[in-house]
Design a protein around this motif. Structure first.
Motif: not given
Length: 298
Positions: A64-83
């Motif tokens: 669970l932690l591995g899959s959700e950490l990967a999802a979290l990293e995907g979201q962090i990588a999209q911070l530029d798009e949010l800005r």
């Protein structure tokens, strides 16, 4: 990201014990200082990490932690798009989606007693503990490397760590639940979550609110406020990633040393706390001096 000046850098170097000619007055990064300070292979940080590991080994769900950490990293990588998006549309859920994997990690850590163990085994945010944590972060590249792979720059990580270390007075106000006096501000300490849980949940709750808050306050917002929102989020999510990465490592590979585990948990909470306080000052409490110029009317 936090704006730091020469005085901030000087204070930071003093706290971590670099008061000589090394890097003083320069535009250093954490990598520049690596090799100039010593972390711990044994000592208080290592003992704290060992105690946490003994408490939680076998309790955490590595899958669970591995899959959700990967999802979290995907979201962090999209911070530029949010800005780049600017102000969200009325029906936007972009910021709520940013928080989703963080909530999944948070809920699992609550279920297994992770936050209680961390609070029990780590000290308050004393100047000594903050300095030891910063030295551990500097001395090893393991903790910063994952963030660099997510797109953080050396300069961003350096300004975040300098900001955290120099805000030790603000951090000292976030005390472990057991040290909160009974009845303070009408709260029963039995109903107050452990400190590291408060730090993580605070980040996620602020994030969930941003879709609505930014849309409702569009008339007040400037590019500077939106830039600060982006920078404060990057700071908070660097901290959340450190904490989640430490938990995932503890559940599986256990590549972090005991001292590195402690440093990741302490630094992660400190980044989340300072980041959300910066967010309230930079984005949520908009003064007349900060707001966009009024148009039309008298």
């Amino acid at each position: 990201m936090p704006q730091i000046d020469q005085e901030d850098r000087r204070q930071f170097l003093k706290v971590v014990g670099l008061t000589g000619a090394v890097a003083a007055g320069s535009e250093f990064t954490l990598s520049d200082l690596r090799g100039e300070v010593e972390g711990e292979t044994a000592g208080e940080l290592a003992a704290m990490g060992e105690a946490i590991s003994e408490d939680l080994t076998g309790e955490l769900d590595a899958g669970l932690l591995g899959s959700e950490l990967a999802a979290l990293e995907g979201q962090i990588a999209q911070l530029d798009e949010l800005r780049a998006m600017g102000v969200p549309a009325e029906d936007s859920t972009a910021y709520q989606e940013l928080a989703e994997p963080g909530w999944a990690i948070h809920e699992h850590l609550v279920e297994v007693g992770f936050f209680e163990s961390v609070e029990e085994n780590l000290p308050e945010f004393t100047p000594e503990h903050i300095a030891a944590t910063a030295r551990e972060l500097i001395s090893t590249g393991a903790l910063a490397s994952a963030l660099l792979e997510l797109g953080y720059t050396e300069e961003e990580l350096t300004s975040t760590v300098v900001n955290v270390v120099n805000n030790k007075e603000r951090l000292a106000m976030w005390v472990p639940t057991k040290n909160i006096p009974a009845g303070v501000e009408g709260f029963d300490p039995a109903n107050i979550a452990p400190l590291h849980q408060r730090a993580a949940a605070g980040v996620l709750l602020w994030t969930d609110y941003l879709d609505t808050y930014l849309w409702q306050n569009e008339v007040l917002l400037t590019d500077t406020i939106l830039d600060n929102n982006y920078g404060d989020l990057k700071q908070m999510y660097a901290g959340l990633h450190l904490l989640a990465n430490a938990a995932e490592d503890l559940a599986g590979a256990q590549e972090l040393s005991d001292a590195q585990l402690t440093a990741a948990l302490s630094a992660g909470a400190a980044m989340m706390i300072v980041g959300q306080e910066d967010l309230t000052n930079d984005v949520m409490r908009i003064t007349d001096e900060m707001r966009a110029p009024r148009t039309g009317g008298a």
